[in-house]
Design a protein around this motif. Structure first.
Motif, PDB file in Angstrom:
ATOM      1  N   PRO A 160      -1.470  -5.674   8.029  1.00  0.00           N
ATOM      2  CA  PRO A 160      -2.371  -5.296   9.126  1.00  0.00           C
ATOM      3  C   PRO A 160      -3.550  -4.436   8.698  1.00  0.00           C
ATOM      4  CG  PRO A 160      -0.260  -4.148   9.296  1.00  0.00           C
ATOM      5  CD  PRO A 160      -0.097  -5.186   8.245  1.00  0.00           C
ATOM      6  N   GLU A 161      -3.331  -3.458   7.819  1.00  0.00           N
ATOM      7  CA  GLU A 161      -4.435  -2.601   7.382  1.00  0.00           C
ATOM      8  C   GLU A 161      -4.080  -1.947   6.049  1.00  0.00           C
ATOM      9  OE1 GLU A 161      -3.492   1.522   9.751  1.00  0.00           O
ATOM     10  OE2 GLU A 161      -4.529  -0.059  10.837  1.00  0.00           O
ATOM     11  N   PRO A 162      -5.065  -1.536   5.262  1.00  0.00           N
ATOM     12  CA  PRO A 162      -4.797  -0.936   3.946  1.00  0.00           C
ATOM     13  C   PRO A 162      -3.995   0.357   4.068  1.00  0.00           C
ATOM     14  CG  PRO A 162      -7.106  -1.581   4.124  1.00  0.00           C
ATOM     15  CD  PRO A 162      -6.516  -1.695   5.494  1.00  0.00           C
ATOM     16  N   ALA A 163      -3.136   0.575   3.075  1.00  0.00           N
ATOM     17  CA  ALA A 163      -2.343   1.811   3.035  1.00  0.00           C
ATOM     18  C   ALA A 163      -3.184   2.943   2.468  1.00  0.00           C
ATOM     19  CB  ALA A 163      -1.097   1.603   2.174  1.00  0.00           C
ATOM     20  N   PRO A 164      -2.912   4.172   2.836  1.00  0.00           N
ATOM     21  CA  PRO A 164      -3.655   5.293   2.262  1.00  0.00           C
ATOM     22  C   PRO A 164      -3.249   5.541   0.814  1.00  0.00           C
ATOM     23  CG  PRO A 164      -1.913   6.082   3.714  1.00  0.00           C
ATOM     24  CD  PRO A 164      -1.937   4.601   3.866  1.00  0.00           C
ATOM     25  N   VAL A 165      -4.208   5.955   0.009  1.00  0.00           N
ATOM     26  CA  VAL A 165      -3.939   6.351  -1.381  1.00  0.00           C
ATOM     27  C   VAL A 165      -3.450   7.791  -1.362  1.00  0.00           C
ATOM     28  CG1 VAL A 165      -4.932   6.727  -3.659  1.00  0.00           C
ATOM     29  CG2 VAL A 165      -5.640   4.741  -2.307  1.00  0.00           C
ATOM     30  N   GLY A 185      -3.205  -2.702  -4.631  1.00  0.00           N
ATOM     31  CA  GLY A 185      -1.997  -2.067  -4.131  1.00  0.00           C
ATOM     32  C   GLY A 185      -2.113  -1.628  -2.688  1.00  0.00           C
ATOM     33  N   ARG A 186      -3.197  -0.925  -2.358  1.00  0.00           N
ATOM     34  CA  ARG A 186      -3.311  -0.370  -1.007  1.00  0.00           C
ATOM     35  C   ARG A 186      -3.494  -1.465   0.041  1.00  0.00           C
ATOM     36  NH1 ARG A 186      -8.735   0.680   0.894  1.00  0.00           N
ATOM     37  NH2 ARG A 186      -7.851   2.292   2.230  1.00  0.00           N
ATOM     38  N   ARG A 187      -3.939  -2.649  -0.388  1.00  0.00           N
ATOM     39  CA  ARG A 187      -4.098  -3.747   0.567  1.00  0.00           C
ATOM     40  C   ARG A 187      -2.871  -4.647   0.658  1.00  0.00           C
ATOM     41  NH1 ARG A 187      -8.955  -4.582   2.843  1.00  0.00           N
ATOM     42  NH2 ARG A 187     -10.678  -3.274   2.114  1.00  0.00           N
ATOM     43  N   ARG A 188      -1.843  -4.377  -0.155  1.00  0.00           N
ATOM     44  CA  ARG A 188      -0.590  -5.146  -0.059  1.00  0.00           C
ATOM     45  C   ARG A 188       0.570  -4.281   0.440  1.00  0.00           C
ATOM     46  NH1 ARG A 188      -1.649  -9.674  -3.434  1.00  0.00           N
ATOM     47  NH2 ARG A 188      -3.881  -9.999  -3.125  1.00  0.00           N
ATOM     48  N   VAL A 189       0.541  -2.999   0.157  1.00  0.00           N
ATOM     49  CA  VAL A 189       1.571  -2.099   0.680  1.00  0.00           C
ATOM     50  C   VAL A 189       1.430  -2.023   2.198  1.00  0.00           C
ATOM     51  CG1 VAL A 189       2.279   0.329   0.776  1.00  0.00           C
ATOM     52  CG2 VAL A 189       1.815  -0.750  -1.428  1.00  0.00           C
ATOM     53  N   SER A 190       2.564  -2.099   2.910  1.00  0.00           N
ATOM     54  CA  SER A 190       2.475  -2.094   4.372  1.00  0.00           C
ATOM     55  C   SER A 190       3.830  -1.764   4.973  1.00  0.00           C
ATOM     56  CB  SER A 190       2.010  -3.465   4.882  1.00  0.00           C
ATOM     57  OG  SER A 190       3.102  -4.358   4.973  1.00  0.00           O
ATOM     58  N   PRO A 191       3.857  -1.423   6.276  1.00  0.00           N
ATOM     59  CA  PRO A 191       5.143  -1.202   6.954  1.00  0.00           C
ATOM     60  C   PRO A 191       5.997  -2.461   7.048  1.00  0.00           C
ATOM     61  CG  PRO A 191       3.327  -0.227   8.204  1.00  0.00           C
ATOM     62  CD  PRO A 191       2.714  -1.094   7.149  1.00  0.00           C
ATOM     63  N   PHE A 245      -1.603   6.350 -10.132  1.00  0.00           N
ATOM     64  CA  PHE A 245      -1.920   6.330  -8.695  1.00  0.00           C
ATOM     65  C   PHE A 245      -0.646   6.056  -7.910  1.00  0.00           C
ATOM     66  CE2 PHE A 245      -1.956   1.794  -9.567  1.00  0.00           C
ATOM     67  CZ  PHE A 245      -1.447   1.229  -8.411  1.00  0.00           C
ATOM     68  N   SER A 246      -0.695   6.352  -6.639  1.00  0.00           N
ATOM     69  CA  SER A 246       0.366   5.939  -5.720  1.00  0.00           C
ATOM     70  C   SER A 246      -0.244   5.721  -4.347  1.00  0.00           C
ATOM     71  CB  SER A 246       1.498   6.962  -5.660  1.00  0.00           C
ATOM     72  OG  SER A 246       1.027   8.229  -5.275  1.00  0.00           O
ATOM     73  N   THR A 247       0.275   4.725  -3.643  1.00  0.00           N
ATOM     74  CA  THR A 247      -0.153   4.410  -2.294  1.00  0.00           C
ATOM     75  C   THR A 247       1.086   4.029  -1.502  1.00  0.00           C
ATOM     76  OG1 THR A 247      -1.511   2.915  -0.931  1.00  0.00           O
ATOM     77  CG2 THR A 247      -0.693   2.029  -3.005  1.00  0.00           C
ATOM     78  N   ASP A 248       1.197   4.501  -0.270  1.00  0.00           N
ATOM     79  CA  ASP A 248       2.405   4.201   0.489  1.00  0.00           C
ATOM     80  C   ASP A 248       2.160   4.351   1.982  1.00  0.00           C
ATOM     81  OD1 ASP A 248       3.277   6.877   1.600  1.00  0.00           O
ATOM     82  OD2 ASP A 248       3.429   7.402  -0.518  1.00  0.00           O
ATOM     83  N   VAL A 249       3.139   3.859   2.756  1.00  0.00           N
ATOM     84  CA  VAL A 249       3.112   3.978   4.216  1.00  0.00           C
ATOM     85  C   VAL A 249       4.379   4.692   4.687  1.00  0.00           C
ATOM     86  CG1 VAL A 249       1.614   1.991   4.624  1.00  0.00           C
ATOM     87  CG2 VAL A 249       4.099   1.659   4.406  1.00  0.00           C
ATOM     88  N   LEU A 250       4.928   5.551   3.853  1.00  0.00           N
ATOM     89  CA  LEU A 250       6.189   6.211   4.179  1.00  0.00           C
ATOM     90  C   LEU A 250       6.093   7.063   5.446  1.00  0.00           C
ATOM     91  CD1 LEU A 250       7.363   7.334   0.616  1.00  0.00           C
ATOM     92  CD2 LEU A 250       7.903   5.220   1.839  1.00  0.00           C
TER      93      LEU A 250
END
Length: 312
Positions: free
Chosen positions: A164-169, A184-190, A206-211
């Motif tokens: 749905p939307e990019p994850a925050p870095v 990464g940020r455009r594939r990581v998602s809830p 780097f790390s990006t997540d939707v935790l």
């Protein structure tokens, strides 16, 4: 020893050939012969070998190698279980170590009983993995236990939905590749892949997540989001060392160096992937039903990055 035209079953001398043992062996053999992924699978209780089902045409050298690898992975499984226990995500139920030419699998059938498997040469690693998941389902049914959905195979989506939307870095070091960060940020998602970090050697790039997404709040009742992030970095470092240390032991069985580690727990999975130039990715899903979906999502990042593709 019993034998069919293509399959041999070997039983340890201390195991009685009672009705329960024979039923268990027959169940495993039926799954083994019903597909073309595994070359060997063996059952253990409290680390002690009980029986194995394997291809009848294995060379004596390969048969010995498979037995050695299976007998030695028990302590590795227990070590990883100790790493993941602090995440409050349940016990370790599945371990996969693989490279493009082969895979080994170690699964928990129930506390104290485990099953080892190794992929047939030339077969897709996923094929053996799915066979191991089916062995788990069938054996747990014998024990009047419910399925654990190893690998998330029974609930995987036919096609991955759009993110749905990019994850925050959450973190980005000066040396991070911006293209990989963006992928990464455009594939990581809830939806499935909830966390991704990139590393070069021991350095966190780097790390990006939707935790922090509200839909995932039930997974942080005892261990905070911040503590999960900290623990993931520690498990990455331990995974890197483990894969490097297992390269010599598993190399002959895999026909190559291990480059992929999957740690499937009762609630989700953790993924470690080696890339060229000492680059590695570490991913996490918190939902068991999405373990295979998250694995495919991670693969799509790697394929696009190595293939030169850009983020959608």
């Amino acid at each position: 020893m019993s034998q069919t035209p293509m399959t041999i079953t070997r039983r340890a001398g201390h195991v009685d050939a009672n009705a329960g043992t024979l039923l268990l062996e027959d169940t495993v053999r039926e799954v083994f012969e019903g597909a073309d992924g595994l070359a060997h699978t063996a059952n253990f209780i409290d680390g002690m070998f009980r029986f194995a089902v394997e291809d009848a045409d294995l060379t004596p050298e390969d048969a010995r190698l498979h037995a050695q690898v299976g007998g030695r992975l028990g302590p590795t499984f227990a070590k990883i279980d100790s790493w993941t226990s602090s995440l409050d995500s349940g016990r370790l139920i599945r371990l996969v170590l693989s490279c493009p030419t082969g895979g080994v699998y170690y699964i928990s059938l129930r506390p104290g009983e485990t099953q080892f498997g190794i992929a047939r040469e030339g077969a897709a690693v996923e094929s053996g993995d799915r066979q191991m998941a089916k062995i788990s389902d069938r054996v747990r049914e014998l024990y009047s236990l419910g399925p654990e959905n190893l690998g998330g195979y029974s609930t995987s989506a036919p096609a991955l939905p759009d993110v749905p939307e990019p994850a925050p870095v959450q973190f980005e070091a000066p040396g991070a590749d911006p293209r990989l960060v963006e992928l990464g940020r455009r594939r990581v998602s809830p939806l499935d892949l909830h966390y991704l970090s990139g590393h070069r050697g021991g350095d966190h790039l780097f790390s990006t997540d939707v935790l922090a997404d509200e839909s995932l709040g039930t997974y942080f009742r005892k261990v905070s989001v911040a503590e999960h992030r900290k623990r993931y970095e520690e498990i990455y470092l331990a995974s890197r060392q483990l894969v490097r240390s297992l390269a010599y032991r598993l190399g002959p069985a895999l026909r190559g160096r291990p480059s992929r580690l999957v740690m499937d727990v009762e609630q989700g999975a953790l993924y470690y992937r080696c890339l060229p130039d000492d680059l590695a990715l570490f991913g996490v899903t918190l939902r068991q039903k999405n373990v295979w979906d998250a694995d495919r999502r991670l693969e799509s990042i790697i394929d696009d990055y190595l293939g030169g593709g850009s983020a959608p």
